[in-house]
Write an enzyme that holds these catalytic residues in place. Structure first.
Site, PDB file in Angstrom:
ATOM      1  N   TRP A  57       0.810  -1.206   0.000  1.00 34.86           N
ATOM      2  CA  TRP A  57       0.000   0.000   0.000  1.00 34.86           C
ATOM      3  C   TRP A  57       0.849   1.265   0.000  1.00 34.86           C
ATOM      4  CZ3 TRP A  57      -2.832  -3.339  -1.470  1.00 34.86           C
ATOM      5  CH2 TRP A  57      -3.770  -4.102  -0.784  1.00 34.86           C
TER       6      TRP A  57
ATOM      7  N   ASN B 131      -6.987  -0.914  -4.650  1.00 30.17           N
ATOM      8  CA  ASN B 131      -7.083  -2.308  -4.265  1.00 30.17           C
ATOM      9  C   ASN B 131      -8.529  -2.777  -4.389  1.00 30.17           C
ATOM     10  OD1 ASN B 131      -6.555  -4.885  -2.974  1.00 30.17           O
ATOM     11  ND2 ASN B 131      -7.481  -4.002  -1.133  1.00 30.17           N
ATOM     12  N   GLU B 132      -8.778  -3.662  -5.333  1.00 32.26           N
ATOM     13  CA  GLU B 132     -10.085  -4.279  -5.571  1.00 32.26           C
ATOM     14  C   GLU B 132     -11.227  -3.257  -5.682  1.00 32.26           C
ATOM     15  OE1 GLU B 132     -10.656  -7.374  -2.645  1.00 32.26           O
ATOM     16  OE2 GLU B 132      -9.164  -8.666  -3.611  1.00 32.26           O
TER      17      GLU B 132
ATOM     18  N   TYR C  96      -9.889 -16.147  -4.668  1.00 32.44           N
ATOM     19  CA  TYR C  96     -10.215 -16.544  -3.299  1.00 32.44           C
ATOM     20  C   TYR C  96     -11.452 -17.438  -3.282  1.00 32.44           C
ATOM     21  CZ  TYR C  96      -6.936 -13.024  -1.582  1.00 32.44           C
ATOM     22  OH  TYR C  96      -5.804 -12.286  -1.314  1.00 32.44           O
TER      23      TYR C  96
ATOM     24  N   GLU D 166      -3.327 -11.482  -6.412  1.00 33.23           N
ATOM     25  CA  GLU D 166      -3.664 -11.994  -5.083  1.00 33.23           C
ATOM     26  C   GLU D 166      -4.248 -13.391  -5.208  1.00 33.23           C
ATOM     27  OE1 GLU D 166      -6.044  -9.908  -2.222  1.00 33.23           O
ATOM     28  OE2 GLU D 166      -5.320  -7.933  -2.850  1.00 33.23           O
TER      29      GLU D 166
ATOM     30  N   TRP E 225      -1.058 -14.037  -1.098  1.00 36.22           N
ATOM     31  CA  TRP E 225      -1.481 -13.253   0.065  1.00 36.22           C
ATOM     32  C   TRP E 225      -1.380 -14.169   1.270  1.00 36.22           C
ATOM     33  CZ3 TRP E 225      -3.142  -8.161   0.326  1.00 36.22           C
ATOM     34  CH2 TRP E 225      -3.601  -7.738   1.593  1.00 36.22           C
TER      35      TRP E 225
END
Length: 431
Positions: free
Chosen positions: A84, A199-200, A277, A317, A357
């Protein structure tokens, strides 16, 4: 493609010592077709996420954990880290309020960049968060609401002109930041491989994807107007949208207002990203169903990056939580992802690497979320990570050797022509 597969196979038969040493990774990463390029050769790399790097580095007593993470990453062949470049409001922020910055936190980011440079690790730096952690888009819209802006929801982040102005200013501040340790402006620092818009990013209020399309287009243009050196990606998870409705069957059963194809076709976006995920997205499914989903997810996105987008694809990720699964199930997921990447990369395909991740250093138990990997612990997962690094490094070395061989052949031909010319002999062919 088959020709390159054969060449790669032949080169991989040789022992490690046959290959010439890969030059220091001190150049800017670029793109050429579906490949990332570094120092004139295709760049395939294994990597990790470590969102905590700046936050930890801002405390001088904790900086050793940043150095330790990079050192261990290098030992295991990892060469890309995603982290970040934001912390908006709240506890120990980078940005106290719009345009007001915490220099101690910024110096932490300076340290992260300088340490990555020291260990030969490229960085992907993200400008903002979709979620509330570290401020995110909620903090931006709250800042605007406090200034009297008519904010309806957090999704106004993508449309409100005042909010967009705050965000653009943050981008400019980061890009033009001069590192207090290296003296190099971030926009001129080759250690940074790429910037990430968010981020996303998700815009649930507009499932058509049009709001996100307009926002990415505008912000990509803004980044490129300041920084012409670096690559840019949007931070997308990979969900298919209306532009490829036939592919939406491969999504998990929800929509987030993004469009993998259309969003990544924006000219300012240099490569596509994919997150994976299955344990979060398909919580009611068993492990076998989740792996089936994952195989389809990976295959379709690699094919689309290769044939439709014609851009590189970074698996930015992926992971599986040990809070809800055992080590064997996590290894199966890692192996599935790594196999897909390597199978594509060995044929010169669009998959250029994967970032698991998340990486933690020792002594960071409070940061554990079930997905953490500590490289100093010789687990089966760490072994898989190391093997993938070695396999992708073989491909990199193969390309470097081929490039150097081509250079040698060209130099030989030039010397040969000069010899013929110098001796007054007409070189009409032959050997």
């Amino acid at each position: 493609m088959k020709h390159w597969d054969l060449v790669l196979f032949v080169f991989l038969l040789f022992e490690e010592g046959i290959f010439m040493h890969v030059k220091a990774d001190d150049g800017f990463v670029k793109t050429k077709g579906v490949q990332l390029m570094l120092n004139g050769s295709p760049f395939y790399a294994n990597g990790f996420n470590a969102y905590w790097l700046m936050y930890m580095a801002a405390d001088s007593s904790q900086r050793s954990k940043v150095s330790s993470a990079f050192e261990q990453a290098k030992q295991h062949g990892l060469t890309i880290a995603r982290t970040w470049a934001f912390s908006d409001g709240g506890d120990r922020p980078l940005q106290y309020s719009p345009g007001s910055y915490n220099q101690q936190m910024f110096q932490g980011l300076d340290f992260v960049v300088s340490e990555a440079k020291r260990y030969g690790i490229k960085l992907v730096l993200s400008f903002a968060n979709n979620y509330d952690q570290f401020g995110g888009k909620k903090q931006y819209v709250n800042w605007a609401r406090n200034q009297g802006q008519p904010i309806g929801s957090d999704d106004d982040f993508f449309t409100n002109s005042v909010v967009k102005g705050y965000y653009k200013n943050h981008i400019k501040t980061v890009l033009t930041r001069r590192n207090t340790l290296t003296g190099v402006a971030y926009k001129d620092e080759p250690t940074i491989m790429a910037w990430e818009l968010m981020n996303e990013p998700r815009c649930l209020s507009d499932p058509s994807g049009k709001t996100m399309q307009a926002w990415i287009t505008e912000m990509a243009s803004h980044v490129k107007s300041i920084d012409g050196n670096h690559l840019l990606e949007a931070g997308l998870e990979g969900f298919y949208g209306p532009s490829s409705s036939q592919k939406q069957q491969y999504n998990p059963n929800f929509q987030v207002g993004t469009d993998f194809i259309a969003n990544n076709q924006i000219p300012g976006i240099d490569f596509a990203t994919l997150h994976s995920y299955p344990d979060q997205w398909l919580q009611s499914s068993n492990d076998e169903s989740q792996i089936t989903f994952l195989n389809n997810w990976l295959y379709n996105h690699i094919q689309d990056a290769q044939n439709i987008l014609q851009k590189p694809l970074l698996f930015a990720e992926f992971g599986k939580s040990l809070k809800i699964a055992g080590p064997n199930q996590r290894d199966e997921l890692f192996n599935t992802v790594y196999t897909a990447i390597y199978s594509s990369a060995r044929g010169g395909g669009a998959a250029v690497g994967g970032l698991f991740w998340q990486l933690l250093a020792e002594g960071m138990d409070s940061y554990g979320d079930g997905y953490e990997v500590i490289l100093s612990q010789s687990t089966s997962t760490v072994n898989l990570i190391t093997q993938e690094s070695q396999k992708l490094n073989h491909i990199r070395k193969m390309y470097v050797r081929l490039r150097d061989l081509e250079k040698w052949n060209k130099a030989r031909d030039i010397r040969k022509a000069q010899w013929w010319s110098g001796n007054g002999v007409s070189n009409t062919g032959g050997n």
